[in-house]
Design an enzyme around this catalytic site. Structure first.
Site, PDB file in Angstrom:
ATOM      1  N   LYS A 116       2.193  -6.868  12.293  1.00 25.98           N
ATOM      2  CA  LYS A 116       1.806  -8.182  11.758  1.00 25.98           C
ATOM      3  C   LYS A 116       2.719  -9.277  12.282  1.00 25.98           C
ATOM      4  O   LYS A 116       2.266 -10.377  12.580  1.00 25.98           O
ATOM      5  CB  LYS A 116       1.838  -8.175  10.228  1.00 25.98           C
ATOM      6  CG  LYS A 116       0.673  -7.422   9.600  1.00 25.98           C
ATOM      7  CD  LYS A 116       0.583  -7.732   8.118  1.00 25.98           C
ATOM      8  CE  LYS A 116      -0.560  -6.998   7.452  1.00 25.98           C
ATOM      9  NZ  LYS A 116      -0.592  -7.197   6.011  1.00 25.98           N
ATOM     10  N   LYS A 203      -7.383  -0.455  14.057  1.00 25.93           N
ATOM     11  CA  LYS A 203      -8.000  -0.187  12.736  1.00 25.93           C
ATOM     12  C   LYS A 203      -8.887  -1.369  12.335  1.00 25.93           C
ATOM     13  O   LYS A 203      -8.614  -2.523  12.721  1.00 25.93           O
ATOM     14  CB  LYS A 203      -6.938   0.094  11.677  1.00 25.93           C
ATOM     15  CG  LYS A 203      -6.181  -1.101  11.208  1.00 25.93           C
ATOM     16  CD  LYS A 203      -5.457  -0.840   9.888  1.00 25.93           C
ATOM     17  CE  LYS A 203      -4.917  -2.183   9.392  1.00 25.93           C
ATOM     18  NZ  LYS A 203      -4.292  -2.206   8.125  1.00 25.93           N
ATOM     19  N   LYS A 206      -9.120  -6.607   7.475  1.00 26.86           N
ATOM     20  CA  LYS A 206      -9.634  -7.783   6.771  1.00 26.86           C
ATOM     21  C   LYS A 206      -9.406  -9.041   7.574  1.00 26.86           C
ATOM     22  O   LYS A 206     -10.117 -10.014   7.422  1.00 26.86           O
ATOM     23  CB  LYS A 206      -8.838  -7.966   5.467  1.00 26.86           C
ATOM     24  CG  LYS A 206      -9.147  -7.013   4.385  1.00 26.86           C
ATOM     25  CD  LYS A 206      -8.423  -7.511   3.123  1.00 26.86           C
ATOM     26  CE  LYS A 206      -7.791  -6.387   2.374  1.00 26.86           C
ATOM     27  NZ  LYS A 206      -6.337  -6.326   2.498  1.00 26.86           N
TER      28      LYS A 206
HETATM   29  P1  TYM Z   1      -4.568  -3.429   2.080  1.00 29.08           P
HETATM   30  O1  TYM Z   1      -5.040  -4.534   1.212  1.00 29.08           O
HETATM   31  O2  TYM Z   1      -4.216  -3.762   3.473  1.00 29.08           O
HETATM   32  O3  TYM Z   1      -5.629  -2.291   2.103  1.00 29.08           O
HETATM   33  C1  TYM Z   1      -6.227  -1.811   0.901  1.00 29.08           C
HETATM   34  C2  TYM Z   1      -6.495  -0.325   1.025  1.00 29.08           C
HETATM   35  O4  TYM Z   1      -7.391  -0.083   2.115  1.00 29.08           O
HETATM   36  C3  TYM Z   1      -6.799   0.837   3.022  1.00 29.08           C
HETATM   37  N1  TYM Z   1      -7.247   0.478   4.381  1.00 29.08           N
HETATM   38  C4  TYM Z   1      -7.971   1.279   5.160  1.00 29.08           C
HETATM   39  N2  TYM Z   1      -8.439   2.527   4.995  1.00 29.08           N
HETATM   40  C5  TYM Z   1      -9.175   3.071   5.985  1.00 29.08           C
HETATM   41  N3  TYM Z   1      -9.461   2.427   7.147  1.00 29.08           N
HETATM   42  C6  TYM Z   1      -9.001   1.178   7.368  1.00 29.08           C
HETATM   43  N4  TYM Z   1      -9.277   0.550   8.502  1.00 29.08           N
HETATM   44  C7  TYM Z   1      -8.214   0.541   6.348  1.00 29.08           C
HETATM   45  N5  TYM Z   1      -7.632  -0.668   6.236  1.00 29.08           N
HETATM   46  C8  TYM Z   1      -7.022  -0.686   5.023  1.00 29.08           C
HETATM   47  C9  TYM Z   1      -5.307   0.659   2.835  1.00 29.08           C
HETATM   48  O5  TYM Z   1      -4.577   1.759   3.280  1.00 29.08           O
HETATM   49  C10 TYM Z   1      -5.234   0.466   1.341  1.00 29.08           C
HETATM   50  O6  TYM Z   1      -5.300   1.700   0.673  1.00 29.08           O
HETATM   51  N6  TYM Z   1       0.121  -3.149   0.500  1.00 29.08           N
HETATM   52  C11 TYM Z   1      -1.243  -2.754   0.199  1.00 29.08           C
HETATM   53  C12 TYM Z   1      -1.691  -3.255  -1.150  1.00 29.08           C
HETATM   54  C13 TYM Z   1      -0.775  -2.871  -2.238  1.00 29.08           C
HETATM   55  C14 TYM Z   1      -0.698  -1.572  -2.844  1.00 29.08           C
HETATM   56  C15 TYM Z   1       0.332  -1.684  -3.809  1.00 29.08           C
HETATM   57  C16 TYM Z   1      -1.390  -0.388  -2.632  1.00 29.08           C
HETATM   58  C17 TYM Z   1       0.142  -3.665  -2.840  1.00 29.08           C
HETATM   59  N7  TYM Z   1       0.822  -2.951  -3.765  1.00 29.08           N
HETATM   60  C18 TYM Z   1       0.704  -0.574  -4.600  1.00 29.08           C
HETATM   61  C19 TYM Z   1      -1.023   0.707  -3.422  1.00 29.08           C
HETATM   62  C20 TYM Z   1      -0.005   0.610  -4.370  1.00 29.08           C
HETATM   63  C21 TYM Z   1      -2.155  -3.343   1.255  1.00 29.08           C
HETATM   64  O7  TYM Z   1      -1.828  -4.327   1.878  1.00 29.08           O
HETATM   65  O8  TYM Z   1      -3.347  -2.716   1.378  1.00 29.08           O
END
Ligand code: TYM
Length: 338
Positions: A116, A203, A206
């Protein structure tokens, strides 16, 4: 709601619109386990500003959209504690204590930070320390398991390292010698890393620049069809699964397996050796549409009501009670105050 069940916690940050990748790696995983655990799902809105957000009104609208989408996807508000992170101040408070127990070297090794930070000129400190806020999210609720996609595994492992360090330093002041619970990531066997449809080496994200690469949860049927039909494949002309040699086709097969809940081997056997990419794409379109159509319908129904506010108020109250107790304990153990 809780009983003797173990705790589960997860969240999806509202930094862009939710994709089918988030569904497969995050939401689907959560839904599968929500009844088995004392489950917590939250909107980590404080995480969203670790990357530049130019319009606060859009951020607010997105938080609400995410909350309604979780419900539309099937989050059970009678079983889960569902809340917005910024409404529970202990997340921030604990993050500070944890930051003081996390090493710069550990955070420098986070691959998501490296990815990032290479995209922006001025990088906020929050992007660097964000995995510590994520550790606080997990640790505050004594979460045993954290269902996430593959890209978040390293962050959950960091949370685990911080827990071990804190338990080693302060655990003797606590009953059972343990201040915090060690969390374990729960990663889906299939669908933990869905790729971008236009660049299947990356990957699905968003925040992707080209919206044709991502299927968003609120995309309509025609858009889903167009995006999958235009998904980048290869010139080989045969369908087989090999993520390195055939990333585009393998990604479509994975998407199909994850959404149809079919074991990947069965899907591979079914499509193996077939020669028409159009046939595979048609099946993938069908399954994506059949998963997203009810989500969309339910989302637009919920959007017109204030139901989500009732659920979030209840969730906030329970989350606050648990989190503030935990924070008070740790704050007194590290020696704060009079
Ligand atoms: P985030 O918002 O980037 O993604 C949310 C969830 O989606 C999964 N993910 C994917 N899975 C499969 N293929 C993909 N291309 C893909 N892109 C994203 C991520 O692995 C995630 O499970 N830091 C975290 C949010 C967060 C969090 C937490 C999660 C904040 N605090 C505590 C668990 C526990 C995040 O940015 O995920």
């Amino acid at each position: 709601m809780s009983g003797n069940k173990k705790r589960l916690l997860s969240g999806l940050q509202p930094s862009g619109e939710l994709t089918i990748g988030n569904y497969c790696g995050g939401i689907n995983q959560f839904l599968q386990y929500q009844e088995q655990y004392d489950s917590f799902l939250f909107v980590p809105d404080m995480h969203a500003i670790t990357v530049p957000q130019n319009d606060p009104i859009k951020v607010k609208e997105r938080i609400r959209r995410f909350a309604n989408l979780y419900l539309a996807c099937g989050l059970n508000p009678d079983r889960c504690t569902f809340f917005i992170q910024s409404e529970v101040p202990a997340h921030n408070q604990l993050a500070w204590i944890l930051e003081c127990h996390t090493y710069m070297g550990e955070l420098s090794r986070m691959t998501q930070f490296k990815d990032k930070s290479s995209k922006y000129n001025n990088i906020g400190c929050g992007l660097f320390t964000y995995p510590v806020l994520m550790a606080a999210d997990i640790i505050l609720y004594d979460a045993n398991v954290v269902p996430v996609g593959a890209d978040q595994k390293q962050h959950v492992e960091l949370a685990r390292d911080i827990v071990k360090r804190m338990n080693g330093k302060y655990g003797s002041s606590c009953p059972g010698g343990q201040l915090f619970v060690e969390p374990t990531p729960l990663i889906a066997k299939v669908g933990a890393r869905i790729k971008d449809l236009q660049d299947p080496l990356k990957k699905m994200s968003k925040s992707a620049e080209n919206p044709m690469g991502s299927i968003y949860l609120l995309d309509d049927d025609a858009t889903i069809k167009k995006k999958i039909n235009r998904a980048v494949t290869d010139n080989d002309g045969k369908i087989w699964f090999d993520e390195e040699a055939k990333p585009g086709i393998s990604n479509l097969i994975t998407l199909y397996a994850a959404l149809s809940k079919t074991p990947i081997e069965d899907v591979i056997n079914r499509f193996n050796g077939m020669e028409r990419y159009g046939d595979l794409k048609k099946e993938v379109i069908d399954v994506v549409q059949s998963v997203l159509q009810p989500v969309r319908d339910e989302y637009y129904r919920l959007e017109k009501s204030d139901y989500v506010d009732k659920v979030l108020d209840r969730g906030r109250d329970r989350a606050k009670e648990i989190a503030s107790k935990k924070y008070e304990l740790i704050s007194s153990i590290v020696g704060f105050g009079r």
